[in-house]
Design a protein around this motif. Structure first.
Motif, mmCIF file in Angstrom:
data_model
loop_
_atom_site.group_PDB
_atom_site.id
_atom_site.type_symbol
_atom_site.label_atom_id
_atom_site.label_comp_id
_atom_site.label_asym_id
_atom_site.label_seq_id
_atom_site.Cartn_x
_atom_site.Cartn_y
_atom_site.Cartn_z
ATOM 1 N N GLN A 38 0.824 -1.202 0.000
ATOM 2 C CA GLN A 38 0.000 0.000 0.000
ATOM 3 C C GLN A 38 0.864 1.259 0.000
ATOM 4 O O GLN A 38 0.421 2.326 -0.430
ATOM 5 N N ASP A 39 2.114 1.123 0.479
ATOM 6 C CA ASP A 39 3.008 2.281 0.484
ATOM 7 C C ASP A 39 3.339 2.739 -0.932
ATOM 8 O O ASP A 39 3.557 3.933 -1.176
ATOM 9 N N VAL A 40 3.399 1.793 -1.877
ATOM 10 C CA VAL A 40 3.629 2.165 -3.273
ATOM 11 C C VAL A 40 2.455 3.010 -3.768
ATOM 12 O O VAL A 40 2.641 4.061 -4.411
ATOM 13 N N ASN A 41 1.235 2.571 -3.463
ATOM 14 C CA ASN A 41 0.048 3.340 -3.870
ATOM 15 C C ASN A 41 0.071 4.735 -3.251
ATOM 16 O O ASN A 41 -0.199 5.741 -3.932
ATOM 17 N N THR A 42 0.392 4.797 -1.952
ATOM 18 C CA THR A 42 0.410 6.097 -1.266
ATOM 19 C C THR A 42 1.478 7.017 -1.847
ATOM 20 O O THR A 42 1.227 8.201 -2.106
ATOM 21 N N GLY A 43 2.688 6.464 -2.044
ATOM 22 C CA GLY A 43 3.783 7.284 -2.576
ATOM 23 C C GLY A 43 3.495 7.801 -3.970
ATOM 24 O O GLY A 43 3.705 8.986 -4.268
ATOM 25 N N VAL A 44 2.994 6.923 -4.850
ATOM 26 C CA VAL A 44 2.682 7.341 -6.222
ATOM 27 C C VAL A 44 1.557 8.361 -6.220
ATOM 28 O O VAL A 44 1.601 9.371 -6.952
ATOM 29 N N LEU A 45 0.530 8.123 -5.395
ATOM 30 C CA LEU A 45 -0.607 9.051 -5.337
ATOM 31 C C LEU A 45 -0.151 10.436 -4.859
ATOM 32 O O LEU A 45 -0.513 11.456 -5.461
ATOM 33 N N LEU A 46 0.642 10.488 -3.797
ATOM 34 C CA LEU A 46 1.124 11.781 -3.289
ATOM 35 C C LEU A 46 2.001 12.490 -4.314
ATOM 36 O O LEU A 46 1.888 13.708 -4.513
ATOM 37 N N LEU A 47 2.878 11.732 -4.973
ATOM 38 C CA LEU A 47 3.764 12.337 -5.960
ATOM 39 C C LEU A 47 2.969 12.928 -7.123
ATOM 40 O O LEU A 47 3.238 14.060 -7.566
ATOM 41 N N PHE A 48 1.989 12.175 -7.608
ATOM 42 C CA PHE A 48 1.161 12.660 -8.712
ATOM 43 C C PHE A 48 0.336 13.867 -8.287
ATOM 44 O O PHE A 48 0.202 14.840 -9.046
ATOM 45 N N MET A 49 -0.240 13.820 -7.081
ATOM 46 C CA MET A 49 -1.118 14.893 -6.634
ATOM 47 C C MET A 49 -0.339 16.197 -6.428
ATOM 48 O O MET A 49 -0.755 17.260 -6.895
ATOM 49 N N PHE A 50 0.786 16.110 -5.725
ATOM 50 C CA PHE A 50 1.559 17.335 -5.495
ATOM 51 C C PHE A 50 2.233 17.807 -6.788
ATOM 52 O O PHE A 50 2.426 19.012 -6.982
ATOM 53 N N GLY A 51 2.583 16.865 -7.658
ATOM 54 C CA GLY A 51 3.080 17.268 -8.979
ATOM 55 C C GLY A 51 2.012 17.994 -9.765
ATOM 56 O O GLY A 51 2.286 18.993 -10.453
ATOM 57 N N GLY A 52 0.766 17.480 -9.652
ATOM 58 C CA GLY A 52 -0.350 18.171 -10.308
ATOM 59 C C GLY A 52 -0.590 19.547 -9.727
ATOM 60 O O GLY A 52 -0.864 20.510 -10.462
ATOM 61 N N LEU A 53 -0.485 19.675 -8.406
ATOM 62 C CA LEU A 53 -0.637 20.993 -7.783
ATOM 63 C C LEU A 53 0.457 21.950 -8.239
ATOM 64 O O LEU A 53 0.208 23.152 -8.444
ATOM 65 N N PHE A 54 1.673 21.423 -8.381
ATOM 66 C CA PHE A 54 2.783 22.264 -8.838
ATOM 67 C C PHE A 54 2.543 22.779 -10.262
ATOM 68 O O PHE A 54 2.812 23.946 -10.574
ATOM 69 N N LEU A 55 2.013 21.899 -11.127
ATOM 70 C CA LEU A 55 1.785 22.284 -12.524
ATOM 71 C C LEU A 55 0.507 23.093 -12.706
ATOM 72 O O LEU A 55 0.452 24.002 -13.546
#
Length: 361
Positions: A38-55
């Motif tokens: 589940q940590d893979v899901n959490t890490g990927v989700l956070l990375l995508f979400m904050f990357g989306g916020l950055f863009l």
């Protein structure tokens, strides 16, 4: 002592020491039992979400500001009627959806990508089936106080510690600028704190992804350990796939008996039986209406050879002794098939001899 030895052998056979077979892996996968972190899901989700916020942060900020500006400059001066309230609600919902839809789309993509990365394409309804064992309080207590629960606790403490250290470090590095935000405009302060939040999120997501590699490795190890098989399990699986060896042996024996019986019924139709003379016997038939070459109708060694010769004597079929020819015909020719071309001359000579002998009789 003997019974103790038997018990030890029994327990050794049931000990889960062997790697899972491909069939066992396929069966467990169908049940939804796959190594997954589940940590893979959490890490990927956070990375995508904050990357989306950055863009998309600038777009989202402008959209929200326009929404508030429109609300406080246009809607505030309108009469509060039922129709107007419905219109405002629909318009604001649409504007909110435009702001949140990109992030929701990114979250969906991140969730699908993280699962595909770990387990690939898999559709199964097994985990959704009702299972009373899942609500067994005794088994639940065992799960709570198990080694796996301890590992999960340590993982959670490690993740909290890592994320806490990262966020504190980023805040500590930028503490002087944060203090100066009181002298800046609201827009500059919001922009600064938004940037700091995104940086903390991306840094935490990268740290969680690094930890998730270790967790996924552990999950694979634990999964492999749980699906191990005993030697008895492997034997039972082989029996289920291939069939019980004893039953297969009996079936083959029955098939051999039926084949021998059918073969013996063809011996009376033969023109000649070529023998070794004691170990081999090959019955040959020639009918130019059926085939251009002689056909082997029966063959056998030892007991079957004696049986063929007995039937031949009972039906007055000529028996000719030719040791090398009998061996070669037995080895190279199939039953109910024409003989090979290399035997044409030798068999033709024998058939000619048999036909001359029958004419004299």
């Amino acid at each position: 002592m003997a019974w103790m030895k038997l018990d030890l052998q029994y327990f050794a056979a049931d000990e889960k020491t062997e790697k899972a077979t491909p069939k066992k892996r396929q069966d467990t996968r169908k049940k939804g039992q796959v190594p997954k972190s589940q940590d893979v899901n959490t890490g990927v989700l956070l990375l995508f979400m904050f990357g989306g916020l950055f863009l998309l942060g600038g777009y989202m900020r402008d959209a929200v500001l326009n929404m508030y500006r429109h609300a406080f400059t246009y809607y505030v001066h309108q009469d509060l009627t039922q129709e107007q309230t419905h219109t405002i609600f629909v318009e604001m919902t649409m504007e909110t959806a435009k702001v949140t839809a990109p992030l929701m789309g990114i979250a969906v993509v991140a969730g699908i990508a993280s699962n595909l990365l770990q387990v690939g394409v898999m559709f199964t309804g097994e985990p959704l089936k009702a299972d009373l064992k899942k609500i067994d309080p005794i088994k639940g207590a065992k799960r709570i106080f198990s080694a796996r629960a301890l590992v999960e606790l340590l993982k959670s403490l490690l993740k909290i510690s890592v994320v806490g250290v990262i966020t504190f470090s980023i805040i500590w590095i930028n503490k002087d600028q944060m203090m100066m935000m009181s002298q800046k405009s609201v827009e500059d302060a919001v922009s600064f704190f938004g940037t700091i939040t995104v940086i903390m999120g991306i840094a935490s997501a990268l740290a969680l992804l690094l930890l998730s590699v270790l967790d996924y490795t552990y999950q694979r190890y634990d999964h492999e350990k749980n699906i191990r098989m005993s030697k008895k399990d492997i034997k039972d699986e082989y029996k289920n796939i291939e069939g019980d060896p004893q039953i297969k042996a009996k079936i083959k024996e029955k098939q051999r008996q039926m084949s021998a019986s059918r073969m013996m019924s063809e011996v009376p139709q033969a023109d000649v039986v070529i023998t070794n003379p004691t170990h081999y016997a090959v019955a040959v038939k020639y009918d130019d209406q059926e085939s251009d070459a002689p056909i082997v109708v029966a063959k056998g060694v030892d007991f079957l050879a004696l049986k063929i010769k007995d039937i031949a004597r009972a039906h007055d079929i000529v028996t000719v002794e030719n040791r090398p020819l009998a061996r070669s015909l037995y080895a190279k020719c199939e039953i109910d098939k024409p003989i090979d071309e290399e035997f044409f001359k030798a068999v033709a000579e024998i058939l000619a001899y048999v036909y001359r002998l029958q004419e004299k009789i």
